[in-house]
Write a protein that holds these residues in place. Sequence first.
Motif, PDB file in Angstrom:
ATOM      1  N   ILE A 207       0.818  -1.204   0.000  1.00 14.75           N
ATOM      2  CA  ILE A 207       0.000   0.000   0.000  1.00 14.75           C
ATOM      3  C   ILE A 207       0.858   1.263   0.000  1.00 14.75           C
ATOM      4  CG2 ILE A 207      -1.718   1.304   1.324  1.00 14.75           C
ATOM      5  CD1 ILE A 207      -2.783  -1.318   2.369  1.00 14.75           C
ATOM      6  N   ASP A 208       1.940   1.238   0.751  1.00  9.98           N
ATOM      7  CA  ASP A 208       2.739   2.444   0.964  1.00  9.98           C
ATOM      8  C   ASP A 208       3.386   2.932  -0.321  1.00  9.98           C
ATOM      9  OD1 ASP A 208       2.586   2.342   4.008  1.00  9.98           O
ATOM     10  OD2 ASP A 208       3.455   0.394   3.543  1.00  9.98           O
ATOM     11  N   GLY A 209       3.024   4.127  -0.747  1.00 16.19           N
ATOM     12  CA  GLY A 209       3.704   4.781  -1.855  1.00 16.19           C
ATOM     13  C   GLY A 209       3.371   4.262  -3.236  1.00 16.19           C
ATOM     14  N   SER A 210       2.474   3.286  -3.338  1.00 15.13           N
ATOM     15  CA  SER A 210       2.180   2.732  -4.662  1.00 15.13           C
ATOM     16  C   SER A 210       0.748   2.988  -5.113  1.00 15.13           C
ATOM     17  CB  SER A 210       2.450   1.220  -4.670  1.00 15.13           C
ATOM     18  OG  SER A 210       1.669   0.573  -3.680  1.00 15.13           O
ATOM     19  N   ILE A 245      -0.291  -5.427   1.818  1.00 16.20           N
ATOM     20  CA  ILE A 245       0.637  -5.425   2.932  1.00 16.20           C
ATOM     21  C   ILE A 245       1.196  -4.025   3.128  1.00 16.20           C
ATOM     22  CG2 ILE A 245       2.617  -6.083   1.492  1.00 16.20           C
ATOM     23  CD1 ILE A 245       3.571  -7.781   3.915  1.00 16.20           C
ATOM     24  N   THR A 246       1.413  -3.665   4.366  1.00  9.38           N
ATOM     25  CA  THR A 246       1.941  -2.341   4.681  1.00  9.38           C
ATOM     26  C   THR A 246       2.793  -2.424   5.938  1.00  9.38           C
ATOM     27  OG1 THR A 246       1.349  -0.093   5.338  1.00  9.38           O
ATOM     28  CG2 THR A 246      -0.189  -1.824   5.933  1.00  9.38           C
ATOM     29  N   GLY A 247       3.776  -1.543   6.015  1.00  9.79           N
ATOM     30  CA  GLY A 247       4.605  -1.468   7.208  1.00  9.79           C
ATOM     31  C   GLY A 247       4.005  -0.574   8.276  1.00  9.79           C
ATOM     32  N   ARG A 248       2.824  -0.045   8.042  1.00 10.51           N
ATOM     33  CA  ARG A 248       2.181   0.836   9.012  1.00 10.51           C
ATOM     34  C   ARG A 248       1.721   0.044  10.232  1.00 10.51           C
ATOM     35  NH1 ARG A 248       1.004   5.680   6.759  1.00 10.51           N
ATOM     36  NH2 ARG A 248       1.380   5.825   4.519  1.00 10.51           N
ATOM     37  N   PRO A 249       1.658   0.694  11.388  1.00 11.90           N
ATOM     38  CA  PRO A 249       1.186  -0.008  12.596  1.00 11.90           C
ATOM     39  C   PRO A 249      -0.291  -0.347  12.489  1.00 11.90           C
ATOM     40  CG  PRO A 249       1.478   2.333  13.039  1.00 11.90           C
ATOM     41  CD  PRO A 249       2.053   2.096  11.680  1.00 11.90           C
ATOM     42  N   ASP A 250      -0.694  -1.411  13.176  1.00  6.50           N
ATOM     43  CA  ASP A 250      -2.079  -1.858  13.083  1.00  6.50           C
ATOM     44  C   ASP A 250      -3.068  -0.876  13.695  1.00  6.50           C
ATOM     45  OD1 ASP A 250      -1.276  -2.218  15.666  1.00  6.50           O
ATOM     46  OD2 ASP A 250      -1.803  -4.347  15.788  1.00  6.50           O
ATOM     47  N   MET A 251      -2.587   0.115  14.454  1.00  5.02           N
ATOM     48  CA  MET A 251      -3.490   1.111  15.016  1.00  5.02           C
ATOM     49  C   MET A 251      -4.141   1.966  13.920  1.00  5.02           C
ATOM     50  SD  MET A 251      -1.003   4.129  16.520  1.00  5.02           S
ATOM     51  CE  MET A 251      -0.023   3.035  17.532  1.00  5.02           C
ATOM     52  N   GLN A 252      -3.571   1.944  12.718  1.00  2.20           N
ATOM     53  CA  GLN A 252      -4.122   2.721  11.602  1.00  2.20           C
ATOM     54  C   GLN A 252      -5.037   1.884  10.711  1.00  2.20           C
ATOM     55  OE1 GLN A 252      -0.930   4.540   9.404  1.00  2.20           O
ATOM     56  NE2 GLN A 252      -0.106   5.613  11.169  1.00  2.20           N
ATOM     57  N   LYS A 253      -5.377   0.679  11.138  1.00  2.00           N
ATOM     58  CA  LYS A 253      -6.133  -0.228  10.279  1.00  2.00           C
ATOM     59  C   LYS A 253      -7.464   0.374   9.833  1.00  2.00           C
ATOM     60  CE  LYS A 253      -8.182  -4.810   9.911  1.00  2.00           C
ATOM     61  NZ  LYS A 253      -8.358  -6.151  10.504  1.00  2.00           N
ATOM     62  N   GLN A 254      -8.232   0.924  10.776  1.00  8.84           N
ATOM     63  CA  GLN A 254      -9.554   1.442  10.417  1.00  8.84           C
ATOM     64  C   GLN A 254      -9.472   2.553   9.383  1.00  8.84           C
ATOM     65  OE1 GLN A 254     -12.191   2.385  13.630  1.00  8.84           O
ATOM     66  NE2 GLN A 254     -11.494   0.672  14.875  1.00  8.84           N
TER      67      GLN A 254
END
Length: 443
Positions: A207-210, A245-254
Amino acid sequence: TKQTRVSSSWWGSKRLDYALYCPDVLTSFPTVALPHLFHASYWESTDVVAFLLRQVMHCDYVKAQEMDNSDSAPFSPSSLREKWLRRRTHVKLRNVTANHRVNDVIATEDGHQTLVGRFMYGPLDMVTLTGEKVDVYVMTQPQSGRWEHLDTEMTNSSGRVTYTIPKSKKLAVGVYPIKMVVKGDQTSAEAFLTVLPRGMECVVFSIDGSFAASVSIMGSDPKVRPGAVDVVRHWQDLGYLIIYITGRPDMQKQRVVSWLSQHNFPQGMIFFSEGLVHDPLRQKTIFLRNLVQECHIKINCAYGSMKDISVYSMLGLNPNQIYIVGRPSKKYQSQCQFLSEGYAVHLSSLQFSHRARPKKSSSVRMVLRKGSFGLSAKPDFLCKRTHLRRTMSVQQPEPPMTPNPKPERAQSQPESDKDHGGGGGPGNAMWARGSMHRGDTTP
C-alpha cells in the motif's frame, strides 16, 4: 407521487457529491463535447451505481430472509453487557473511543487456525483494555448470516486476545468472517479467516507509496493513482488471492481500510505491522516468507515502490515478477519492471500481451469472490444474490503497440460470474467488510 416519495426517502435534505476521474487522453477533445461524454459515462458506469447503493441502500433483513427462505439471524451478543472485571476499567475508558482491530488470517486446513485481536482505546492507543472478557465469533456458514460463539477469552496486559480454533471446530477451505466483541461495552472488531488449499497463488500489493498519488495515505484523502483499482481488479478477476501489505502499525487499520473502501479497491487480505517497528521492510519480508512456508502459497507477482524491491527479491521473485511504481532508476533497472507510464498502460499490456494466465479451475478459485472493501457486513450482504459486482473505473488506452492511441470507453461489464458455479457452502461466500466506526472515512 410514488416517485416523489421514494426520492424523498432516498435523499432527504442531504447532497451527494462525487468526483469523476478524467483520463488525460480526453483533454484533446473539444471542450464543448466533454459534458456529453461525461454524462454518458456517468450513467453507464456501474461504479456510480455501486456508489449510489452504498449511500442510499438500507437492506431489509426480513425481506432477505424471505427471499433466501432461510432461518438466518442478525448478530446478537450471547449475553447482555456485563460489568467490567476490573474497577479501574470504567474510569480508564471514560471519554475515549474504541480502536480495536482483529488481524486478517490466512491458514490451511491441516495447520493452526489462530485468531489474534487487540483491544485499545484512544487515537494513539492511549488506553489498553487489560484483563477483560472478549467473545469470539465466527460465521461458519456465511450465506446463513448466523454467528457462532466459539469461546470467551481474556485480554492480556497488552490488550491482545489470541485464540486457536480447536481441532473439533477447524474450518474447511473457505472465507469466514470473524468478530470479537468486548463484553463490558459491546464494542467489536471484525476480520476474515481465509482457509486456503495448498498451492494457492496470490498477487501482493504494497500500500505504501504505490496506490496513493500523494506521499502518504494518511494525508487529507490522497488521490488514487489512475488505474490502480483496475489493475487489482484484473488480478482478482483471474482468480488470484489479493494480499495488501503495509509497514504501518495496526493502530491505523480502520483509517487505511476506510480509504481503500472509499476508493472501491477489490477486497483482499490486508496485513499491518504489530505496533511501531524500527524496520518495517524486514517485518514485511518475515511476514511474507512465513506465509509462503506455512500456508504454501505462491506469489505470482508483487507491486510496490522502490523500497519494496529488496523485500520481493529476498522472497525469490524474478525481476519480471516485480512491478514498481515511479520513475525508473538505473540502480534498480535490472531488478524489477518499472511502471513509468502508470497503471492504465500497464493494465493494457497485461491484457494484450497475454502475460496473465487464464482463470484457474474452480476448485482453486472457490474461496475467491469478487467484491470491494466497505460493503456492510450485514448477513444479507453475504448472500450471493446480493453480491455487488464492480467494473473498470478508469478508461483504458489502446495497447502500447498501437500508435496514436484513441480514447476508449471503459467496459460496462466485468468478466462473467457464471463460472463461479452455484451458491451453497462457505466457499461461495462473498467478501464483505464492515468497519466498527464508519464516521471517519477519510484517512
